[in-house]
Design a protein around this motif. Structure first.
Motif, PDB file in Angstrom:
ATOM      1  N   LYS A  35       0.685  -1.180  -0.101  1.00 14.29           N
ATOM      2  CA  LYS A  35       0.101   0.143  -0.027  1.00 14.29           C
ATOM      3  C   LYS A  35       0.771   1.287   0.080  1.00 14.29           C
ATOM      4  O   LYS A  35       0.461   2.374  -0.535  1.00 14.29           O
ATOM      5  CB  LYS A  35      -0.975  -0.007   1.435  1.00 14.29           C
ATOM      6  CG  LYS A  35      -2.015  -1.130   1.124  1.00 14.29           C
ATOM      7  CD  LYS A  35      -2.920  -1.010   2.408  1.00 14.29           C
ATOM      8  CE  LYS A  35      -3.999  -2.046   2.230  1.00 14.29           C
ATOM      9  NZ  LYS A  35      -4.682  -1.891   3.543  1.00 14.29           N
ATOM     10  N   SER A  36       2.037   1.183   0.391  1.00 12.55           N
ATOM     11  CA  SER A  36       2.928   2.431   0.509  1.00 12.55           C
ATOM     12  C   SER A  36       3.842   2.631  -1.057  1.00 12.55           C
ATOM     13  O   SER A  36       4.426   3.628  -0.706  1.00 12.55           O
ATOM     14  CB  SER A  36       4.144   2.097   1.605  1.00 12.55           C
ATOM     15  OG  SER A  36       4.824   0.903   1.419  1.00 12.55           O
ATOM     16  N   SER A  37       3.416   1.786  -1.871  1.00 18.11           N
ATOM     17  CA  SER A  37       4.057   2.073  -3.268  1.00 18.11           C
ATOM     18  C   SER A  37       3.599   3.271  -3.536  1.00 18.11           C
ATOM     19  O   SER A  37       2.579   3.906  -3.668  1.00 18.11           O
ATOM     20  CB  SER A  37       3.595   0.902  -4.108  1.00 18.11           C
ATOM     21  OG  SER A  37       4.058  -0.331  -3.780  1.00 18.11           O
ATOM     22  N   ASP A  38       4.474   3.818  -4.462  1.00 17.16           N
ATOM     23  CA  ASP A  38       4.366   5.060  -5.047  1.00 17.16           C
ATOM     24  C   ASP A  38       3.091   5.042  -6.192  1.00 17.16           C
ATOM     25  O   ASP A  38       2.978   3.912  -6.861  1.00 17.16           O
ATOM     26  CB  ASP A  38       5.768   5.462  -6.037  1.00 17.16           C
ATOM     27  CG  ASP A  38       5.444   6.931  -6.596  1.00 17.16           C
ATOM     28  OD1 ASP A  38       5.912   7.842  -6.080  1.00 17.16           O
ATOM     29  OD2 ASP A  38       5.100   6.869  -7.960  1.00 17.16           O
ATOM     30  N   PRO A  39       2.274   6.111  -6.036  1.00 19.70           N
ATOM     31  CA  PRO A  39       1.151   5.855  -7.051  1.00 19.70           C
ATOM     32  C   PRO A  39       1.127   5.688  -8.435  1.00 19.70           C
ATOM     33  O   PRO A  39       0.463   4.837  -9.005  1.00 19.70           O
ATOM     34  CB  PRO A  39       0.208   7.578  -6.647  1.00 19.70           C
ATOM     35  CG  PRO A  39       0.939   7.644  -5.383  1.00 19.70           C
ATOM     36  CD  PRO A  39       2.206   7.315  -5.441  1.00 19.70           C
ATOM     37  N   ASP A  40       2.265   6.098  -8.898  1.00 18.46           N
ATOM     38  CA  ASP A  40       2.608   6.184 -10.439  1.00 18.46           C
ATOM     39  C   ASP A  40       2.889   4.650 -10.789  1.00 18.46           C
ATOM     40  O   ASP A  40       2.559   3.935 -11.805  1.00 18.46           O
ATOM     41  CB  ASP A  40       3.801   6.869 -10.937  1.00 18.46           C
ATOM     42  CG  ASP A  40       3.325   8.277 -10.805  1.00 18.46           C
ATOM     43  OD1 ASP A  40       4.246   9.140 -10.849  1.00 18.46           O
ATOM     44  OD2 ASP A  40       2.218   8.577 -11.168  1.00 18.46           O
ATOM     45  N   VAL A  41       3.828   3.999  -9.698  1.00 20.05           N
ATOM     46  CA  VAL A  41       4.111   2.291  -9.737  1.00 20.05           C
ATOM     47  C   VAL A  41       2.790   1.562  -9.509  1.00 20.05           C
ATOM     48  O   VAL A  41       2.759   0.723 -10.556  1.00 20.05           O
ATOM     49  CB  VAL A  41       5.085   2.110  -8.727  1.00 20.05           C
ATOM     50  CG1 VAL A  41       5.227   0.454  -8.614  1.00 20.05           C
ATOM     51  CG2 VAL A  41       6.307   2.821  -8.935  1.00 20.05           C
ATOM     52  N   GLY A  79       5.370  -5.888  -6.826  1.00 13.85           N
ATOM     53  CA  GLY A  79       5.786  -4.211  -6.274  1.00 13.85           C
ATOM     54  C   GLY A  79       7.360  -4.338  -5.818  1.00 13.85           C
ATOM     55  O   GLY A  79       7.862  -5.472  -5.737  1.00 13.85           O
ATOM     56  N   PRO A  80       8.055  -3.335  -5.979  1.00 12.19           N
ATOM     57  CA  PRO A  80       9.489  -3.284  -5.989  1.00 12.19           C
ATOM     58  C   PRO A  80       9.864  -3.917  -4.547  1.00 12.19           C
ATOM     59  O   PRO A  80      10.796  -4.639  -4.767  1.00 12.19           O
ATOM     60  CB  PRO A  80       9.869  -1.624  -6.032  1.00 12.19           C
ATOM     61  CG  PRO A  80       8.702  -1.022  -6.512  1.00 12.19           C
ATOM     62  CD  PRO A  80       7.446  -1.964  -6.450  1.00 12.19           C
ATOM     63  N   ARG A  81       9.523  -3.427  -3.476  1.00 11.73           N
ATOM     64  CA  ARG A  81      10.034  -4.058  -2.382  1.00 11.73           C
ATOM     65  C   ARG A  81       9.423  -5.501  -2.295  1.00 11.73           C
ATOM     66  O   ARG A  81      10.390  -6.173  -1.803  1.00 11.73           O
ATOM     67  CB  ARG A  81       9.390  -3.067  -1.118  1.00 11.73           C
ATOM     68  CG  ARG A  81      10.349  -1.925  -0.970  1.00 11.73           C
ATOM     69  CD  ARG A  81       9.769  -1.144   0.312  1.00 11.73           C
ATOM     70  NE  ARG A  81       9.785  -1.925   1.374  1.00 11.73           N
ATOM     71  CZ  ARG A  81       8.867  -1.463   2.205  1.00 11.73           C
ATOM     72  NH1 ARG A  81       8.164  -0.009   2.174  1.00 11.73           N
ATOM     73  NH2 ARG A  81       8.757  -2.086   3.305  1.00 11.73           N
TER      74      ARG A  81
END
Length: 140
Positions: free
Chosen positions: A29-35, A51-53
């Motif tokens: 949920k903490s991912s960047d909105p664009d991602v 997601g990245p992490r």
């Protein structure tokens, strides 16, 4: 419908469960909105997104916790392990050749090299080694 999981949990086991249950994406949920938006587009087109992490956590976990084979099997290539699994299943050189897309002569040569690498004398000993390690074709 395509499913993208949004969560605060980046535990690799939770990611694995979600993907096995049919999710095509898993993002924090903490991912960047664009991602997030790009991830939704990818999943919407039938792709898979971590997601990245999350992706880094999963890859690190796979590397660290991946299956470990006992020596000397830990030195074998995936193709050599597949051949050993064929031996365990009782398959002929012809069946092995068709599965790995080589000739029977090549299989004989590969078996000779495999015997040398594993320090076994023959097919019977190699089969016992595969049996002891629990090698199965459907897991390779």
């Amino acid at each position: 419908a395509a499913v993208m999981m949004f969560t605060m949990d980046e535990d690799p086991e939770q990611v694995s469960r979600a993907l096995r249950a049919g999710a095509q994406g898993y993002m924090l949920k903490s991912s960047d909105p664009d991602v997030v938006i790009e991830g939704l587009r990818v999943v919407g087109r039938g792709g898979v997104v971590l997601g990245p992490r999350v992706g880094l956590t999963v890859l690190t976990s796979l590397h660290r916790d991946g299956p470990r084979l006992p020596p000397p099997l830990d030195k074998l290539s995936s193709r050599e392990l597949r051949i050993l699994a064929h031996l365990r299943a009782g398959h002929t050189n012809g069946v092995i050749a068709r599965d790995i897309s080589v000739t029977e002569k090549t299989v004989r040569n590969l078996l000779s090299m495999l015997y040398a690498k594993t320090r076994v004398a023959d097919r019977a000993q190699a089969t016992l080694l595969a049996e002891k390690a629990g090698l199965q074709l459907d897991h390779l």
